[in-house]
Motif scaffolding. Sequence first.
Motif, PDB file in Angstrom:
ATOM      1  N   ALA A   3      63.825 -89.036 -40.506  1.00  0.00           N
ATOM      2  CA  ALA A   3      62.559 -89.439 -39.903  1.00  0.00           C
ATOM      3  C   ALA A   3      61.690 -88.222 -39.629  1.00  0.00           C
ATOM      4  CB  ALA A   3      62.828 -90.190 -38.611  1.00  0.00           C
ATOM      5  N   SER A   4      60.383 -88.419 -39.703  1.00  0.00           N
ATOM      6  CA  SER A   4      59.446 -87.348 -39.373  1.00  0.00           C
ATOM      7  C   SER A   4      58.934 -87.561 -37.944  1.00  0.00           C
ATOM      8  CB  SER A   4      58.271 -87.336 -40.352  1.00  0.00           C
ATOM      9  OG  SER A   4      57.550 -88.554 -40.307  1.00  0.00           O
ATOM     10  N   VAL A   5      58.886 -86.469 -37.188  1.00  0.00           N
ATOM     11  CA  VAL A   5      58.448 -86.524 -35.796  1.00  0.00           C
ATOM     12  C   VAL A   5      57.373 -85.462 -35.584  1.00  0.00           C
ATOM     13  CG1 VAL A   5      59.109 -86.170 -33.382  1.00  0.00           C
ATOM     14  CG2 VAL A   5      60.647 -87.410 -34.936  1.00  0.00           C
ATOM     15  N   VAL A  29      60.626 -82.153 -37.867  1.00  0.00           N
ATOM     16  CA  VAL A  29      59.758 -82.040 -36.695  1.00  0.00           C
ATOM     17  C   VAL A  29      58.613 -81.075 -36.971  1.00  0.00           C
ATOM     18  CG1 VAL A  29      59.652 -81.555 -34.220  1.00  0.00           C
ATOM     19  CG2 VAL A  29      61.754 -82.465 -35.229  1.00  0.00           C
ATOM     20  N   THR A  30      57.409 -81.505 -36.597  1.00  0.00           N
ATOM     21  CA  THR A  30      56.209 -80.683 -36.734  1.00  0.00           C
ATOM     22  C   THR A  30      55.521 -80.592 -35.386  1.00  0.00           C
ATOM     23  OG1 THR A  30      55.893 -81.461 -39.012  1.00  0.00           O
ATOM     24  CG2 THR A  30      54.014 -80.410 -37.940  1.00  0.00           C
ATOM     25  N   ALA A  38      49.633 -86.332 -36.537  1.00  0.00           N
ATOM     26  CA  ALA A  38      50.191 -87.096 -35.433  1.00  0.00           C
ATOM     27  C   ALA A  38      50.239 -88.584 -35.748  1.00  0.00           C
ATOM     28  CB  ALA A  38      49.382 -86.851 -34.163  1.00  0.00           C
ATOM     29  N   TRP A  39      49.303 -89.071 -36.529  1.00  0.00           N
ATOM     30  CA  TRP A  39      49.277 -90.468 -36.950  1.00  0.00           C
ATOM     31  C   TRP A  39      50.325 -90.762 -38.007  1.00  0.00           C
ATOM     32  CZ3 TRP A  39      48.247 -95.380 -36.419  1.00  0.00           C
ATOM     33  CH2 TRP A  39      48.183 -96.199 -37.541  1.00  0.00           C
ATOM     34  N   GLU A  40      50.461 -89.863 -38.983  1.00  0.00           N
ATOM     35  CA  GLU A  40      51.298 -90.142 -40.140  1.00  0.00           C
ATOM     36  C   GLU A  40      52.791 -90.030 -39.851  1.00  0.00           C
ATOM     37  OE1 GLU A  40      49.808 -87.417 -43.012  1.00  0.00           O
ATOM     38  OE2 GLU A  40      47.932 -88.518 -43.300  1.00  0.00           O
ATOM     39  N   ALA A  41      53.180 -89.263 -38.839  1.00  0.00           N
ATOM     40  CA  ALA A  41      54.604 -89.097 -38.533  1.00  0.00           C
ATOM     41  C   ALA A  41      55.235 -90.425 -38.126  1.00  0.00           C
ATOM     42  CB  ALA A  41      54.774 -88.077 -37.414  1.00  0.00           C
ATOM     43  N   ASP A  42      56.523 -90.557 -38.412  1.00  0.00           N
ATOM     44  CA  ASP A  42      57.234 -91.780 -38.008  1.00  0.00           C
ATOM     45  C   ASP A  42      57.215 -91.944 -36.487  1.00  0.00           C
ATOM     46  OD1 ASP A  42      57.962 -92.435 -40.676  1.00  0.00           O
ATOM     47  OD2 ASP A  42      59.640 -91.023 -40.562  1.00  0.00           O
TER      48      ASP A  42
END
Length: 206
Positions: A3-5, A29-30, A38-42
């Motif tokens: 998952a992307s956070v 994590v970014t 911030a919108w595109e992350a899971d």
Amino acid sequence: MSASVAVLDYGSGNLHSATRALAATGAQVTLTADAEQAWEADGLVVPGVGAFAACMAGLEAVGGPAIIRRRLDAGRPVLGICVGEQVMFEAGDEHGVVTAGVGVLPGRVERLRAERLPHMGWNTVAAPQESLLFAGVAGERFYFVHSYGVHEAHWPTGALLTWAEHGGDRFVAAVEAGPLSVTQFHPEKSGRAGARLLRNWVASLA
């Protein structure tokens, strides 16, 4: 694929410790102030330390309230930590100064009624059995550092509330309300129990 956070970078003091703890779950994590990232992350994480008003000013400077509302309106998960939890409520009252919050949870953040403040250290919490955040960590202790909290509110239907107590004063320790999860304590400073809680949240993003 993991998952992307995105950890929202708005100048709060515990951004890097939260970022490291989330990376340890295996998530990508970014740390970013960019609205589209911030919108595109899971999942989006909003940490926070210090004063309610200062955190709100930092959030507003990067468009944080709009980012949070946009994600929640679309059912995309957000996790708020410590003052990042508090700012999700309607308002914060510090030293008689009332500051508007993001307003995605009902209620007001007020000074705790305990004799000894701040509430600093390890404390147990009372989580509902249905909680996803606290799966596998029932009865564990978590690390708190705060003098303010939420005592009561007209909670959204279906919200899961976790409570804690300090000096005889009962306050909200966590809320799970649809895509929004918040904790008054610091999971990134709460050892194995906090690490498990973060893994539980990241696992829910899949």
